[in-house]
Design an enzyme around this catalytic site. Structure first.
Site, PDB file in Angstrom:
ATOM      1  N   ARG A 154      13.023  30.679   7.197  1.00 34.40           N
ATOM      2  CA  ARG A 154      12.446  31.987   6.906  1.00 34.40           C
ATOM      3  C   ARG A 154      10.949  31.999   7.215  1.00 34.40           C
ATOM      4  O   ARG A 154      10.316  30.947   7.314  1.00 34.40           O
ATOM      5  CB  ARG A 154      12.683  32.352   5.453  1.00 34.40           C
ATOM      6  CG  ARG A 154      11.889  31.489   4.491  1.00 34.40           C
ATOM      7  CD  ARG A 154      12.238  31.784   3.046  1.00 34.40           C
ATOM      8  NE  ARG A 154      13.488  31.158   2.662  1.00 34.40           N
ATOM      9  CZ  ARG A 154      13.958  31.109   1.411  1.00 34.40           C
ATOM     10  NH1 ARG A 154      13.267  31.661   0.427  1.00 34.40           N
ATOM     11  NH2 ARG A 154      15.080  30.511   1.130  1.00 34.40           N
TER      12      ARG A 154
ATOM     13  N   ASP B 204       7.386  34.349   5.834  1.00 33.15           N
ATOM     14  CA  ASP B 204       6.972  35.256   4.761  1.00 33.15           C
ATOM     15  C   ASP B 204       6.594  36.638   5.280  1.00 33.15           C
ATOM     16  O   ASP B 204       6.386  36.842   6.472  1.00 33.15           O
ATOM     17  CB  ASP B 204       5.732  34.689   4.054  1.00 33.15           C
ATOM     18  CG  ASP B 204       6.106  33.601   3.077  1.00 33.15           C
ATOM     19  OD1 ASP B 204       7.305  33.449   2.777  1.00 33.15           O
ATOM     20  OD2 ASP B 204       5.193  32.894   2.623  1.00 33.15           O
TER      21      ASP B 204
ATOM     22  N   ARG C 265      -0.311  27.825   5.487  1.00 32.55           N
ATOM     23  CA  ARG C 265      -1.365  28.732   5.035  1.00 32.55           C
ATOM     24  C   ARG C 265      -2.342  28.032   4.084  1.00 32.55           C
ATOM     25  O   ARG C 265      -3.540  28.336   4.085  1.00 32.55           O
ATOM     26  CB  ARG C 265      -0.751  29.967   4.374  1.00 32.55           C
ATOM     27  CG  ARG C 265      -0.059  30.868   5.405  1.00 32.55           C
ATOM     28  CD  ARG C 265       0.844  31.900   4.760  1.00 32.55           C
ATOM     29  NE  ARG C 265       0.115  32.703   3.786  1.00 32.55           N
ATOM     30  CZ  ARG C 265       0.682  33.595   2.984  1.00 32.55           C
ATOM     31  NH1 ARG C 265       2.000  33.799   3.044  1.00 32.55           N
ATOM     32  NH2 ARG C 265      -0.042  34.269   2.137  1.00 32.55           N
TER      33      ARG C 265
END
Lengths: 247, 247
Positions: free
Chosen positions: B51, B53, B198
């Protein structure tokens, strides 16, 4: 005090530059931000170098407005960017002479038109360049461009929906650059008629595919008839890049 | 027939990749397009390499799905792009071995993180790069990056909201490139924990401003505590760039 600002905007969520009732426009957003900054019920009128159409972007649009505020010039971009939506940004601000006028003082304008020719669409360019996935003969497009440089009657390269009578304009520069990122048309002129840059881009792309020859473009100028030239390329590939003034 | 496709998406209007009830997601749009193509009431399940975000982009996400349709591989991108929204595009498609699995067959992943440091916001980058207008010491950021390369327990660089137990991962490459367009972080690893890229980007930017030293980053790894590392950089600067498989 007269302020001159260079602004950029992402055209894709705007109904063009100019105020239209009930529509989201760049000018309306600028005037709204200025009214807040001036704590004013009255509109602070903003004059631009000229309107741009729906979907058309600006990297270097120029505006002016009058203000009683004594904000230092270099603080103006911060003050306005804090109040503007994310798709408009003030890049530079400076004090201008009383005689300065964003539109009437402009002596030349530069537009750029971006095209990409990859087989499949690029999601990151969908609002920012024209996807034209045909093989293009850039050399022929450059030859055709030569015919357009100079002072000509551009009636064939102007939308029929225009009230302007004098259709003589001067193109100083018109070139195509082939980059890793796609093709880029750069055009510098004394001024441009309604849709003129998009009709020039569309017609030259049609030269690139072989639909027209370079010499056909010369004939289009002579015809002085919108029907003679090629397609109007879509607005989302077009950028008002720079406005030139005398100083 | 098992199909393997490389897709790209502009993350800014998606609530991430993975299906969530009532939200717009990349997976839901892919499965909708496949259901139309298959004239099927049933969902055609799509498996991705993993996945991403909300707001995170993909230049080279990889998916697979099974299909009874005998469309030639090179026609699949055209067939799906005609049905997908403009912010998802299929770039390549190929037939895959039965044993291929977009997630479990992946051996390495590459992400890139884009930062621009101009004084004023860039309207064209607002959804596509992180505006971080501080002076950055890129040399220090590169020194700090060296500490992260290799096999480590990345607990400090993982969101506390995760159920994953084994937080040992290998980073093969981690470098920063300074371009005309801004800074680009490139990271290649065996796999990444939740928010890991991140948090690495945010922490290294804090090294760039001088908030942390390059050596502090080594201490953060040793601490095995999310509180020890720096900020989570925003999702809109992040791109899933490439997924590596064995073949």
């Amino acid at each position: 005090m007269k302020m001159k600002c260079t602004i950029s905007y992402d055209g894709h969520l705007f109904n063009g530059y100019q105020v239209q009732p009930g529509k989201r426009t760049v000018q309306a957003e600028l005037e709204k931000a200025l009214a807040i900054l001036h704590k004013s019920e009255d509109k602070v009128p903003v004059i631009s170098s000229g309107r741009t159409d729906s979907g058309v972007h600006a990297a270097g649009q120029v505006i002016h407005f009058d203000t009683p505020l004594s904000i230092p010039a270099e603080r103006w971009p911060y003050a306005l960017n804090a109040l503007l939506p994310g798709d408009i940004a003030v890049k530079t601000a400076e004090h201008a002479d009383d005689g300065f006028h964003a539109r009437f003082s402009a002596i030349k304008k530069e537009y750029r038109y971006f095209v990409y020719t990859e087989k499949h669409p690029d999601v990151f360019k969908r609002h920012y360049a024209y996807h034209f996935s045909y093989r293009l003969n850039v050399q022929k497009m450059r030859e055709a461009s030569e015919h357009l440089i100079g002072t000509h009657d551009f009636t064939s390269f102007c939308s029929a929906n225009t009230e302007v009578r004098d259709k003589v304009r001067t193109i100083y520069e018109l070139d195509w650059t082939d980059t890793d990122d796609g093709l880029q048309m750069r055009i510098v002129g004394s001024g441009f008629l309604y849709n003129m840059v998009r009709i020039i881009a569309g017609t030259l792309l049609d030269v690139g595919t072989g639909k027209f020859s370079a010499d056909d473009v010369k004939g289009m100028l002579d015809a002085k008839d919108r029907e003679a030239a090629g397609r109007t390329a879509p607005g989302h590939g077009l950028y008002l890049w720079h406005v030139y003034y005398d100083n």
